[in-house]
Design a protein around this motif. Structure first.
Motif, short mmCIF file in Angstrom:
data_model
loop_
_atom_site.label_atom_id
_atom_site.label_comp_id
_atom_site.label_asym_id
_atom_site.label_seq_id
_atom_site.Cartn_x
_atom_site.Cartn_y
_atom_site.Cartn_z
N PRO A 1 0.81 -1.23 0.00
CA PRO A 1 0.00 0.00 0.00
C PRO A 1 0.83 1.27 0.00
CG PRO A 1 -0.12 -1.11 2.14
CD PRO A 1 0.54 -2.05 1.20
N GLU A 2 2.09 1.20 0.44
CA GLU A 2 2.95 2.39 0.43
C GLU A 2 3.18 2.89 -0.99
OE1 GLU A 2 3.50 0.46 4.31
OE2 GLU A 2 3.47 -0.28 2.24
N LEU A 3 3.10 1.99 -1.98
CA LEU A 3 3.20 2.43 -3.37
C LEU A 3 2.03 3.33 -3.72
CD1 LEU A 3 4.55 2.32 -6.15
CD2 LEU A 3 3.22 0.24 -6.62
N LEU A 4 0.83 2.94 -3.32
CA LEU A 4 -0.34 3.77 -3.55
C LEU A 4 -0.21 5.12 -2.84
CD1 LEU A 4 -3.29 4.21 -4.53
CD2 LEU A 4 -4.03 3.12 -2.40
N LEU A 5 0.29 5.11 -1.61
CA LEU A 5 0.47 6.36 -0.87
C LEU A 5 1.49 7.27 -1.56
CD1 LEU A 5 0.50 5.06 2.82
CD2 LEU A 5 -1.40 6.09 1.56
N ALA A 6 2.54 6.68 -2.12
CA ALA A 6 3.54 7.48 -2.81
C ALA A 6 2.96 8.15 -4.05
CB ALA A 6 4.73 6.60 -3.19
N VAL A 7 1.99 7.51 -4.67
CA VAL A 7 1.31 8.10 -5.82
C VAL A 7 0.30 9.16 -5.39
CG1 VAL A 7 -0.27 7.61 -7.73
CG2 VAL A 7 1.63 6.05 -7.26
N LEU B 1 2.11 5.25 8.20
CA LEU B 1 1.91 6.67 8.50
C LEU B 1 3.14 7.49 8.15
CD1 LEU B 1 0.03 6.38 11.92
CD2 LEU B 1 -0.95 6.85 9.67
N THR B 2 4.33 6.94 8.39
CA THR B 2 5.55 7.67 8.04
C THR B 2 5.66 7.89 6.54
OG1 THR B 2 6.73 6.81 9.97
CG2 THR B 2 8.07 7.64 8.15
N VAL B 3 5.40 6.85 5.77
CA VAL B 3 5.47 6.97 4.31
C VAL B 3 4.44 7.99 3.81
CG1 VAL B 3 5.05 5.76 2.13
CG2 VAL B 3 6.43 4.69 3.91
N GLY B 4 3.21 7.92 4.34
CA GLY B 4 2.19 8.86 3.90
C GLY B 4 2.55 10.30 4.19
N LEU B 5 3.05 10.57 5.39
CA LEU B 5 3.39 11.95 5.76
C LEU B 5 4.63 12.44 5.02
CD1 LEU B 5 2.62 11.83 9.59
CD2 LEU B 5 1.20 12.75 7.73
N VAL B 6 5.61 11.56 4.82
CA VAL B 6 6.80 11.96 4.06
C VAL B 6 6.43 12.28 2.62
CG1 VAL B 6 8.98 11.10 3.10
CG2 VAL B 6 8.47 10.77 5.52
N TYR C 1 4.75 15.74 -12.70
CA TYR C 1 4.21 14.63 -11.93
C TYR C 1 4.25 13.33 -12.72
CZ TYR C 1 0.94 11.82 -9.18
OH TYR C 1 0.35 10.82 -8.46
N GLY C 2 3.96 13.39 -14.02
CA GLY C 2 4.03 12.19 -14.86
C GLY C 2 5.41 11.58 -14.85
N SER C 3 6.44 12.43 -14.91
CA SER C 3 7.82 11.93 -14.85
C SER C 3 8.11 11.31 -13.48
CB SER C 3 8.80 13.08 -15.12
OG SER C 3 8.56 13.65 -16.39
N TYR C 4 7.55 11.91 -12.44
CA TYR C 4 7.71 11.35 -11.09
C TYR C 4 7.14 9.94 -11.02
CZ TYR C 4 6.24 10.36 -6.28
OH TYR C 4 6.00 9.76 -5.08
N LEU C 5 5.97 9.71 -11.65
CA LEU C 5 5.37 8.38 -11.64
C LEU C 5 6.26 7.37 -12.36
CD1 LEU C 5 1.58 9.10 -12.30
CD2 LEU C 5 2.74 8.70 -10.12
#
Length: 379
Positions: free
Chosen positions: A228-234, A336-341, A356-360
């Motif tokens: 799920p951290e991948l989803l949060l990073a997106v 929670l750490t990944v989401g807030l970071v 943002y597209g390049s970030y993905l």
């Protein structure tokens, strides 16, 4: 320098601050539009620290009590200017600092306005003439959205545009026109955005956003191979204000899915576990034998998927209550750490949303490489 760094950090975390133009060498009187208390923070973050800017502040408001006076002087470099008699003397007292190369910042409207730029008082112009320094117009945009008058703090990019010094003997109307032109031009600039970010933001902020985070994490605790951290990073980089809500939703999904996985494994049901290895399962069995439910505390750092711990915990008859307590601490610390970071990253990179597209693409490539290395390392 420390004061500038402080306000730059604060504004960066609340949406970003952007400056165009520079103050001239030597002392100068800066005149700016005034629509928010955040204008002072914006100028302190944007103006060069070598000018050691001092901000004129209303004596009857900012210096009405000792604690407010201390805050204004220490954090906002403020000095009192009386609005009911004696204000000109307060301004002229700074002439020596101007001649020494400092910048004195004044809001000639005298109070926060709403909408356009109001009429200017003459005090700033008289001070510049007496001290023999130029008047520099500055337009500020975005602070009225960041901290509206009588409103709450919101996320917004703040822009500060520094204009060319005005000719000597400028009138209040001419100074106002220069500031209004800078403010209008700065306010009209649109923040270039990415179509992919807008699409992600539309989903995240819809009624489906929280459900998607919950179901993604729920499925990952059972069988789904993408954490799920991948989803949060997106999502959290796209919409930083949704980070806490999505992180809590993902954590709830992880815990609910792990409880189901615990029960299914205890009943002998074996769920598919792609991208896992026998060595991972052997390591988890060994940890569970030694630590029982507390073994899950290793999961955020060793690369073994959460679903392996949940399934092996069920086969080891770990009590659901003990499992839930230990899993909440372990998963909560990472999720929670990944989401807030990621939310902080989204705020820091707000002005670069067009990439943002390049970030993905970079995120996807980095995640794929990292996952490949982890799985091969546990072969």
């Amino acid at each position: 320098m420390l004061r500038r760094a402080l306000w730059w950090c604060v504004l960066t975390l609340t949406g970003g601050v952007e400056r165009r133009g520079h103050l001239p060498r030597g002392g100068c009187v800066v005149v700016a539009n005034h629509s928010s208390h955040a204008d002072t923070a914006a100028l302190l973050a944007a103006l060069d620290s070598r000018h050691t800017p001092a901000i004129g502040a209303a004596a009857d408001y900012w210096f009405a009590s000792p604690w407010r006076s201390t805050i204004c002087r220490r954090l906002a470099a403020g000095f009192p200017v009386r609005r009911t008699g004696g204000g000109m003397d307060d301004l002229l007292a700074t002439a020596g600092a101007l001649r020494a190369g400092r910048a004195v910042v004044l809001f000639p409207e005298g109070t926060r306005g709403e909408g356009g730029v109001g009429s200017f008082h003459r005090g700033a112009l008289v001070l510049a003439e007496r001290a023999g320094v130029p008047v520099v117009p500055v337009g500020i945009a975005g602070t009225d959205r960041l901290l509206p008058k009588h409103g709450r703090l919101c996320s917004s990019l703040v822009r500060v545009r520094i204009g060319a010094p005005l000719p000597s003997l400028v009138t209040p109307e001419e100074a106002r026109a220069a500031v209004a032109a800078l403010h209008g031009r700065t306010n009209a600039e649109s923040l270039r955005d990415s179509r992919s970010r807008r699409r992600v933001a539309a989903v995240v902020t819809s009624r489906w956003g929280l459900l998607i985070a919950f179901l993604w994490a729920f499925a990952e605790a059972l069988s789904w191979p993408l954490m799920p951290e991948l989803l949060l990073a997106v999502a959290c980089v796209a919409v930083p204000r949704a980070a806490l809500r999505l992180s809590v939703g993902a954590l709830a999904g992880s815990l609910a899915g792990s409880l189901l996985a615990l029960q299914l494994a205890g009943l002998g049901v074996q769920m598919p576990a792609p991208l896992t290895t026998d060595r991972m399962r052997a390591q988890v069995r060994q940890e569970l034998t030694l630590e029982s439910a507390d073994a899950v505390r290793h999961q955020p750092w060793n690369g073994i998927p959460f679903k392996v711990y949940a399934a092996e915990g069920g086969r080891a008859d770990v009590p659901p209550g003990s499992w839930l307590t230990s899993a909440a601490a372990a998963r909560g610390s990472r999720t929670l750490t990944v989401g807030l970071v990621c939310a902080a990253l989204g705020l820091l990179l707000r002005r670069y949303r067009r990439f943002y597209g390049s970030y993905l693409v970079v995120l996807g490539a980095g995640f794929t490489l990292g996952l490949s290395l982890i799985v091969s390392g546990w072969q």
